[in-house]
Design a protein around this motif. Structure first.
Motif, PDB file in Angstrom:
ATOM      1  N   GLU A 192       3.664   0.874  -0.912  1.00  0.00           N
ATOM      2  CA  GLU A 192       3.069  -0.005  -1.864  1.00  0.00           C
ATOM      3  C   GLU A 192       3.611  -1.413  -1.529  1.00  0.00           C
ATOM      4  O   GLU A 192       4.273  -1.545  -1.082  1.00  0.00           O
ATOM      5  N   THR A 247       0.895   6.652  -5.485  1.00  0.00           N
ATOM      6  CA  THR A 247      -0.353   6.246  -4.953  1.00  0.00           C
ATOM      7  C   THR A 247      -1.450   5.646  -5.918  1.00  0.00           C
ATOM      8  O   THR A 247      -1.542   5.930  -7.219  1.00  0.00           O
ATOM      9  N   ASP A 248      -2.383   5.217  -5.168  1.00  0.00           N
ATOM     10  CA  ASP A 248      -3.644   4.610  -6.002  1.00  0.00           C
ATOM     11  C   ASP A 248      -4.465   5.381  -5.335  1.00  0.00           C
ATOM     12  O   ASP A 248      -4.489   6.366  -4.419  1.00  0.00           O
ATOM     13  N   ASN A 264      -1.185   1.663  -0.360  1.00  0.00           N
ATOM     14  CA  ASN A 264      -2.288   1.457  -1.673  1.00  0.00           C
ATOM     15  C   ASN A 264      -3.151   0.367  -1.274  1.00  0.00           C
ATOM     16  O   ASN A 264      -2.824  -0.644  -0.828  1.00  0.00           O
TER      17      ASN A 264
END
Length: 558
Positions: A192, A247-248, A264
């Motif tokens: 991230e 996570t996205d 991400n």
């Protein structure tokens, strides 16, 4: 496809088939409304603060269930069991290093019964290499085990399980002739905090600021287990030196479609920004037709990850160009071939500017420019029959007309629907109507009669896509995304969430019905899963049972 007049009955019909007399008692709406009003609720809470109904609105690092069909009796690589032994990346330092670029702290676990999200890609790739004719990837965006259990309790009007697969939704019960399997996976990303430049399609700081990984001693060994350290799964507190990123949707979808861990916001590019082929590209290269359908904008993270490339998920118009085979910011000279079927939303969403789409943003529709629509339309010599929301005409009618024309003229199909004020399809709530409950803001979405009548359901979309793709005797790959689950969970909205799961389950049922009628589970493979979880805790799940309902002795499932 479903006549819009009957769409409102779907949730109610599901309940009736369970032996439940729902009447006019919309008790889940009442639960949700009261919880938002009071700020707390005995039935559940969202986040790491038990005394607050809403304290967390983003994703989590929970383990995610994976349901598969046509896999149990299949060769190694297709079966989930392949990834619970020597092929499990969490059993090997070398495999972890290949995934994450390093061995994340406390992530190596020789006893892991979970596997990795990238193994979903591996299953599809193995199925393709084995010559399976029909490969389905169904993604309930944001649906973790707890979200699924909430919908199952509502349908069954009983708390019938507290661990494992579950037994109320079609995708839980369906056995696919003895070929169904159940497992669960890690969804943590590569990192991230990666920064990018969409105009040059470059990554500025490879590696980002927070690394991915999964520590089962903190996060839990099973999807249904309450984490020993609840804040760990949402990378909190900020002072935690070993926090691991959650996570996205774009990173997680990329793992399932391209088989890599990435940062991400990435769409099918690796941690350094290099494009990676997806399972749809690989299938298309050997003659398969490929498609994606979704309840949310056609180029949002998950459908975009079916096929497009971009360093950032918010570069919407360019992502759409990749999806439909036009020159884009990342493929300016040699555009991708494009999907054979693409159906989603974004219709009517007009904006004057966009900070995330770079210098080539075109004023107008946020996701799909008028100029691009004209270029790809068969009416202008393009490859796509365009079916879109049309004033005064029922959505299933416009979509069916598009299907028939695409088949007759041997063309591709592009469906464009949605509610202009929201960008997505109308939300169906737990009881199947289209009257959403209030969420975090205290407000509820509202739709006109036209918004409901002129749109389609995910089931309609899936059926339409299959009809067109099945014209190819070689076979096809299809992604189906129930993206409204994620939107409901971001909104901490239990009523909308249950409704979204049920409507997505209807689409799964349509797929299994088609396979049984037109194919079989020796030549077809389907994976039903989610890209990530949220942070719903069902404190007293029995309160999802209607206190006024009359449950028959024989009603035991849909």
């Amino acid at each position: 496809m479903i006549d819009r007049r009957f769409a409102v009955c779907l949730g109610i019909a599901s309940a009736l088939l369970c032996g439940i007399d729902v009447g006019a008692n919309d008790y889940v709406r009442d639960l949700q409304t009261e919880a938002i009003k009071e700020g707390k609720a005995p039935v559940a809470h969202w986040g790491d603060k038990e005394d607050r109904y809403v304290s967390w609105s983003s994703h989590s690092n929970r383990l995610i269930p994976v349901y598969s069909y046509g896999t149990k009796t299949a060769p190694e690589g297709i079966s989930q069991s392949s990834y619970k032994g020597p092929l499990n990346p969490y059993h090997s330092e070398a495999a972890l290093k290949r995934l994450y670029g390093r061995v994340p702290e406390k992530t190596l676990n020789p006893d892991a019964t979970y596997f990795d999200q990238t193994n979903v890609f591996d299953i599809q790739q193995a199925a393709l290499k084995a010559g399976k004719k029909h490969i389905f990837l169904v993604v309930f965006d944001g649906m973790d085990w707890q979200t699924t259990q909430a919908a199952a309790i509502y349908l069954k009007q009983k708390v019938t399980y507290t661990e494992g697969r579950g037994d109320a939704l079609h995708f839980q019960k369906y056995n696919a002739g003895g070929t169904a399997e159940f497992g669960y996976m890690v969804t943590s990303p590569h990192n991230e905090g990666t920064e990018v430049d969409v105009d040059t399609q470059t990554v500025k700081n490879p590696g980002g600021s927070i690394f991915g990984g999964y520590d089962p001693s903190r996060g839990g060994r099973f999807p249904w287990e309450i984490a020993p350290e609840i804040p760990y799964l949402i990378t909190a507190p900020k002072t935690d030196p070993t926090k691991q990123a959650y996570t996205d949707s774009s990173s997680s979808a990329t793992s399932m479609t391209a088989g890599i861990k990435t940062y991400n916001n990435s769409v099918n590019v690796d941690a350094n920004g290099a494009p990676v082929p997806t399972i749809a590209h690989l299938a298309q290269a050997v003659g398969y037709s490929v498609g994606a359908v979704t309840t949310v904008p056609i180029c949002h993270a998950t459908p975009a990850a079916a096929y497009a490339h971009n360093v950032h998920r918010d570069d919407y118009q360019d992502l759409t160009r990749d999806l439909i085979g036009l020159p884009s910011i990342i493929h300016p000279n040699e555009p991708l071939a494009g999907l054979d079927v693409l159906i989603g939303t974004g219709w009517g969403v007009e904006i004057p500017k966009s900070s995330g789409q770079g210098k080539n943003f075109v004023v107008g529709n946020q996701y799909f420019t008028d100029a691009d629509k004209a270029k790809v339309s068969v009416d202008n010599g393009g490859k796509y029959v365009i079916a879109e929301r049309t004033t005064g005409i029922a959505g299933p009618v416009t979509l069916q007309q598009g299907v028939e024309r695409a088949i007759k003229e041997h063309k591709r199909l592009l469906g464009y629907y949605g509610v202009a004020t929201t960008g997505h399809l109308p939300f169906a709530t737990a009881d199947g109507d289209f009257k959403p409950s209030p969420g975090r803001s205290g407000k509820a979405e509202q739709y006109t009669d036209a918004d409901v009548q002129e749109n389609v359901t995910l089931k309609d979309m899936a059926e339409a896509a299959i009809h067109v793709l099945a014209q190819n005797p070689k076979g096809f790959w299809l992604m189906v995304e129930a993206g409204d689950v994620d939107w409901a969970n971001h909104d901490n909205n239990l009523d909308n969430s249950i409704g979204a799961v049920i409507s997505g389950d209807n689409a799964v049922k349509a797929i299994t019905d088609w396979v049984e009628k037109n194919s079989n589970w020796n030549e077809s493979v389907m994976i039903v899963t989610a890209d990530h979880g949220h942070y719903l805790f069902l404190d007293h799940p029995e309160q999802l049972i209607d206190p006024q309902a009359k449950v028959s002795d024989t009603g035991s499932g849909r």
